[in-house]
Design an enzyme around this catalytic site. Structure first.
Site, PDB file in Angstrom:
ATOM      1  N   LYS A  90     -13.078 102.153   6.176  1.00 57.97           N
ATOM      2  CA  LYS A  90     -14.244 101.339   5.873  1.00 57.97           C
ATOM      3  C   LYS A  90     -14.475 100.406   7.055  1.00 57.97           C
ATOM      4  O   LYS A  90     -13.512  99.863   7.606  1.00 57.97           O
ATOM      5  CB  LYS A  90     -14.025 100.543   4.582  1.00 57.97           C
ATOM      6  CG  LYS A  90     -15.260  99.845   4.017  1.00 57.97           C
ATOM      7  CD  LYS A  90     -14.935  99.237   2.642  1.00 57.97           C
ATOM      8  CE  LYS A  90     -16.152  98.653   1.960  1.00 57.97           C
ATOM      9  NZ  LYS A  90     -16.652  97.434   2.603  1.00 57.97           N
ATOM     10  N   LEU A  92     -15.206  97.128   8.897  1.00 61.95           N
ATOM     11  CA  LEU A  92     -15.119  95.705   8.585  1.00 61.95           C
ATOM     12  C   LEU A  92     -16.423  95.010   8.978  1.00 61.95           C
ATOM     13  O   LEU A  92     -17.021  95.325  10.013  1.00 61.95           O
ATOM     14  CB  LEU A  92     -13.970  95.058   9.343  1.00 61.95           C
ATOM     15  CG  LEU A  92     -12.553  95.383   8.891  1.00 61.95           C
ATOM     16  CD1 LEU A  92     -11.557  94.673   9.799  1.00 61.95           C
ATOM     17  CD2 LEU A  92     -12.321  94.984   7.439  1.00 61.95           C
ATOM     18  N   HIS A 108      -5.259 104.549  15.594  1.00 59.14           N
ATOM     19  CA  HIS A 108      -6.186 105.684  15.696  1.00 59.14           C
ATOM     20  C   HIS A 108      -5.415 106.925  16.158  1.00 59.14           C
ATOM     21  O   HIS A 108      -4.609 106.841  17.091  1.00 59.14           O
ATOM     22  CB  HIS A 108      -7.314 105.378  16.680  1.00 59.14           C
ATOM     23  CG  HIS A 108      -8.352 106.457  16.727  1.00 59.14           C
ATOM     24  ND1 HIS A 108      -9.303 106.616  15.737  1.00 59.14           N
ATOM     25  CD2 HIS A 108      -8.575 107.453  17.622  1.00 59.14           C
ATOM     26  CE1 HIS A 108     -10.069 107.648  16.029  1.00 59.14           C
ATOM     27  NE2 HIS A 108      -9.648 108.171  17.162  1.00 59.14           N
TER      28      HIS A 108
END
Length: 208
Positions: A90, A92, A108
């Site tokens: 999601k 931020l 990542h």
């Protein structure tokens, strides 16, 4: 492990969306006293994220939250020093990024700046790596800024891809490196070893 005497004990919030294996790696490090901090709360944007169960098994406070105002108010209430995005799918809001500048770490599953940015997350990254036929991939930790996967890089680890590797094998090998560099990033942040100059992360020598 001896701690940097100048560092202060940190309150950590970990944000998740899925199974929470990176969360578990940090929990394990905290329980071994390798990190000069504690996980104060684990927050998920999904009710069925298994990472919530991992947190509960270690008696860590959990919360399901999809409201950005509630999220930032919770972080303030818990006196959070570090926010860790451990598979948090999601974006931020700018208000949280501004409030916690240089205090939000993301993991990542590629070597940034390759295979990153909008649309590159989770298994999709490994699928694109596989399709492209690159010989090396890896994992990256970085500080979060307003642009996806564009913040100052903290640590990277390389994963060699053999010609017979499947997507699942690539994902498994990268995940092992994720666990390593994310826990290392959290540990070194909590020991106040990072400073940023010209959008680059520098690491101070560890005091013994």
């Amino acid at each position: 492990m001896m701690k940097n005497s100048t560092s202060n004990f940190k309150n950590i919030a970990i944000l998740i969306s899925g199974s929470g294996t990176n969360l578990q790696a940090i929990i394990n490090s905290c329980e071994k006293k390798e990190i000069n901090g504690q996980i104060s709360i684990v927050i998920s944007n999904k009710h069925d994220a298994y990472g919530l169960e991992r947190a509960k098994k270690s008696s860590i406070k959990t919360m399901v939250c999809t409201d950005n105002n509630l999220l930032i108010n919770t972080l303030k209430k818990e006196n959070i020093d570090l926010v860790v995005l451990a598979g948090y799918l999601k974006i931020l809001p700018q208000s949280i990024i501004d409030q916690y500048e240089s205090k939000i770490i993301n993991i990542h599953p590629s070597l940034i700046p390759s295979f990153c940015g909008m649309g590159f997350y989770g298994r999709r990254v490994h699928e694109k790596v596989f399709e492209k036929g690159v010989k090396f991939t890896g994992a990256t930790t970085h500080f979060v800024t307003k642009d996806a996967d564009a913040g100052p890089i903290i640590y990277q680890e390389i994963v060699k891809i053999d010609q017979d590797d499947t997507i699942d094998e690539i994902a498994k090998n990268v995940l092992e490196k994720e666990h390593e560099i994310l826990t290392k990033s959290v540990r070194d942040f909590c020991d106040d070893l990072f400073y940023i100059k010209d959008n680059k992360v520098f690491v101070k020598n560890r005091s013994l």
